[in-house]
Design a protein around this motif. Structure first.
Motif, short mmCIF file in Angstrom:
data_model
loop_
_atom_site.label_atom_id
_atom_site.label_comp_id
_atom_site.label_asym_id
_atom_site.label_seq_id
_atom_site.Cartn_x
_atom_site.Cartn_y
_atom_site.Cartn_z
N SER A 149 41.59 44.35 80.79
CA SER A 149 42.27 44.26 79.49
C SER A 149 43.73 44.69 79.54
O SER A 149 44.51 44.34 78.66
N GLY A 150 44.10 45.46 80.56
CA GLY A 150 45.46 46.00 80.61
C GLY A 150 46.37 45.28 81.59
O GLY A 150 47.34 45.87 82.08
N ASP A 151 46.09 44.02 81.86
CA ASP A 151 46.92 43.26 82.81
C ASP A 151 48.38 43.25 82.38
O ASP A 151 48.70 43.13 81.20
N ILE A 152 49.29 43.35 83.37
CA ILE A 152 50.73 43.26 83.09
C ILE A 152 51.38 42.05 83.76
O ILE A 152 52.53 41.74 83.46
N LEU A 153 50.67 41.38 84.67
CA LEU A 153 51.27 40.27 85.40
C LEU A 153 51.68 39.14 84.47
O LEU A 153 52.74 38.53 84.64
N TYR A 154 50.85 38.87 83.48
CA TYR A 154 51.13 37.81 82.51
C TYR A 154 52.45 38.07 81.80
O TYR A 154 53.31 37.19 81.69
N PHE A 155 52.64 39.30 81.35
CA PHE A 155 53.86 39.65 80.62
C PHE A 155 55.07 39.68 81.53
O PHE A 155 56.17 39.27 81.15
N TYR A 156 54.89 40.18 82.76
CA TYR A 156 56.01 40.24 83.69
C TYR A 156 56.50 38.84 84.03
O TYR A 156 57.71 38.62 84.15
N GLY A 157 55.55 37.90 84.20
CA GLY A 157 55.96 36.54 84.48
C GLY A 157 56.79 35.95 83.36
O GLY A 157 57.82 35.31 83.60
N LEU A 158 56.37 36.17 82.11
CA LEU A 158 57.10 35.63 80.97
C LEU A 158 58.45 36.32 80.79
O LEU A 158 59.47 35.66 80.55
N CYS A 159 58.45 37.65 80.89
CA CYS A 159 59.71 38.39 80.73
C CYS A 159 60.70 38.05 81.85
O CYS A 159 61.91 37.95 81.62
N SER A 258 32.24 40.13 75.41
CA SER A 258 32.70 41.33 74.72
C SER A 258 34.21 41.52 74.83
O SER A 258 34.87 41.91 73.86
N LEU A 259 34.77 41.22 76.01
CA LEU A 259 36.17 41.54 76.27
C LEU A 259 37.15 40.42 75.96
O LEU A 259 38.32 40.68 75.69
N ILE A 260 36.69 39.18 75.99
CA ILE A 260 37.62 38.07 75.83
C ILE A 260 38.40 38.13 74.51
O ILE A 260 39.62 37.93 74.50
N PRO A 261 37.76 38.40 73.36
CA PRO A 261 38.56 38.51 72.13
C PRO A 261 39.62 39.61 72.25
O PRO A 261 40.77 39.43 71.81
N ASN A 262 39.24 40.75 72.84
CA ASN A 262 40.19 41.84 73.01
C ASN A 262 41.31 41.47 73.97
O ASN A 262 42.49 41.73 73.72
N ASN A 263 40.95 40.83 75.09
CA ASN A 263 41.95 40.46 76.08
C ASN A 263 42.90 39.40 75.54
O ASN A 263 44.11 39.44 75.80
N SER A 264 42.38 38.45 74.80
CA SER A 264 43.23 37.42 74.20
C SER A 264 44.20 38.05 73.21
O SER A 264 45.39 37.71 73.18
N GLY A 265 43.68 38.97 72.39
CA GLY A 265 44.56 39.65 71.45
C GLY A 265 45.61 40.49 72.14
O GLY A 265 46.76 40.54 71.71
N ALA A 266 45.22 41.13 73.26
CA ALA A 266 46.17 41.96 74.00
C ALA A 266 47.28 41.11 74.60
O ALA A 266 48.45 41.51 74.60
N GLU A 267 46.94 39.92 75.12
CA GLU A 267 47.96 39.04 75.68
C GLU A 267 48.95 38.62 74.60
O GLU A 267 50.17 38.61 74.82
N SER A 268 48.43 38.26 73.43
CA SER A 268 49.30 37.83 72.33
C SER A 268 50.12 39.00 71.81
O SER A 268 51.34 38.89 71.59
#
Length: 472
Positions: A149-159, A258-268
């Motif tokens: 749930s705490g991935d940062i790679l997605y955000f680092y790629g976009l930033c 269980s985690l996908i809704p949370n992970n999707s929300g965290a990415e957004s």
């Protein structure tokens, strides 16, 4: 980090820039390619290794601990759990990710510097954006397949995609950009805090009127409802926690659902709210690289002063931040709003920036002193394989805590989580140097580079030819 031009190398290491042989990615070739091991800036890998290991200290909470447990911890300040929480959060919360973000920004500069443009084929910018697009996909893999749930790679790629236009900006202006990003984050948080203070005021007024058997206004009742809904977040919910624990200790399909809704929300949420946070540190890292801080080019006295200022100011501010923005917040959020007109959380970037510079300065001073060369070598190897080691932490921890692995989610006391952290540290400090003695890259680094340059990269380290083999 992808390349290391001589302008960023320390004086005592610049001679190694062109020392690679034909079997080690000669630096005289005309096409963009990964950097040879001999060309890397050791102190950048060293600091990245520290940041990578340190990030696990903060991530371990989300991997294996039920959030409501913190409410109980802060009520028992004499407990081992509280001491662990106080030390970890005061000294390291936010600082390791700050260092990681700084080095990501510095790595962007290093990737783009001295890479030749070709007459035909992809440009350097093409390689840069292709690299980041793959990083975004690796982040999706980390969040949706490894279920972290705490991935940062997605955000680092976009930033990282936003940094390209600033690649030639002078360090002073990069600091200005960092301050502007911090200011944007500050303004957004201040607007939220001001709104919550209004709800708190309306709640208190409504309660006072109700006690006097008077009817509150519609606005006061609306504020009261908003505040009460907010306060529910700080009350343990045993049924909710039991459901969460049961789901996390189940099979992969249940954990996924269980985690996908949370992970999707965290990415957004992270893209909207977290980008200013990451960009500020990336800009600062670009500036520090330009000044020679990360490349070990500054005088020892400069690093000593940075250490004293970073720790001398950072630790007192961080202790106040921990008490006001965590302990007091969990014990009585209303009192925080009643006491502080400005959110204590606004100190977050100041405290983590000071401590991050302090941590990096200390590490460079230890590196220069040659006191523990074996540890410096191991940390450097961990940093060189940071991408692999980061994903490996996700794999190890999700398998340890989730039900499709060992199912330890919610079973350990808070301080016991750090036994696992120590175990992962030892594992990565031992295996990273061993791996790099046989291979040029970590496995995920190899995959990322091969995808970036769209051709398989040589993986094995071939021994240098001896006089006998040369004549054979």
């Amino acid at each position: 980090m992808e390349t290391s031009p001589s302008s960023y190398l320390p004086a005592d290491a610049s001679a190694t820039l062109f020392s690679a042989t034909s079997t080690d990615y000669s630096t005289t070739v005309d096409s963009p390619q990964p950097v040879a091991k001999a060309d890397r800036i050791q102190t950048i890998d060293l600091i990245r290794g520290l940041a990578l290991l340190g990030i696990l200290m903060m991530n371990i909470k989300s991997f294996g601990y039920v959030w409501s447990g913190f409410i109980n911890i802060v009520k028992h300040p004499e407990s081992t759990d509280f001491y662990t929480l106080a030390v970890v959060d005061t000294a390291f919360a936010g600082t390791m990710r700050a260092l990681f973000s700084m080095l990501f920004g510095a790595g962007m500069i290093l990737f783009l510097t001295n890479k030749p443009e070709q007459g035909q084929g992809p440009t350097v910018a093409d390689y840069y954006y292709r690299r980041l697009l793959w990083l975004v996909l690796f982040g999706v893999f980390n969040a949706y397949i490894l279920l972290w749930s705490g991935d940062i790679l997605y955000f680092y790629g976009l930033c990282g995609m936003l940094l390209y236009p600033f690649r030639k900006m002078k360090p002073g202006w990069l600091v200005v950009m960092a301050v502007l990003c911090i200011g944007a984050n500050y303004l957004r948080n201040d607007l939220w805090y001001s709104g919550m203070r209004e709800n708190r005021t309306g709640y208190l007024e409504a309660v006072k009127l109700e006690k006097a058997h008077k009817k509150p206004s519609a606005k006061q009742l609306e504020a009261k409802t908003a505040w009460e809904n907010f306060e529910k977040n700080f009350k343990p919910d045993p049924k909710r926690d039991a459901k969460l624990v049961k789901e996390r200790r189940s099979g992969y399909g249940t954990v996924f659902a269980s985690l996908i809704p949370n992970n999707s929300g965290a990415e957004s949420w992270g893209v909207y709210f977290g980008s200013w946070d990451m960009l500020s540190m990336m800009f600062l890292g670009m500036a520090l690289l330009g000044w020679g801080f990360f490349s070990n080019k500054l005088p020892t006295s400069t690093y000593a002063v940075a250490l004293l200022v970073g720790y001398g100011l950072g630790f007192p501010i961080s202790w106040f931040f921990f008490r006001a923005s965590f302990v007091d917040w969990l014990q009585n959020a209303g009192q925080v709003f009643d006491t502080f007109r400005v959110d204590p959380f606004q100190l977050y970037d100041l405290r983590r920036g000071l401590l991050a510079v302090g941590h990096a300065s200390l590490l460079i001073l230890v590196y220069r002193s040659n006191v523990v060369p074996w540890l410096m070598k191991a940390l450097t190897a961990v940093g060189q394989m940071a991408f692999t080691n980061y994903l490996m932490q996700s794999i190890i921890c999700t398998l340890f805590f989730n039900g499709y692995g060992l199912g330890y989610f919610g079973k350990l006391a808070y301080h016991e989580l750090y036994y696992l952290v120590a175990g992962v540290w030892v594992f990565q400090l031992i295996t990273s140097p061993i791996w790099l003695s046989y291979f040029r890259f970590g496995p995920f680094e190899w995959l990322w580079r091969s995808l970036t340059y769209w051709k398989p990269q040589p993986m094995l380290i071939r021994p240098k030819p001896t006089a006998e083999t040369a004549l054979a």
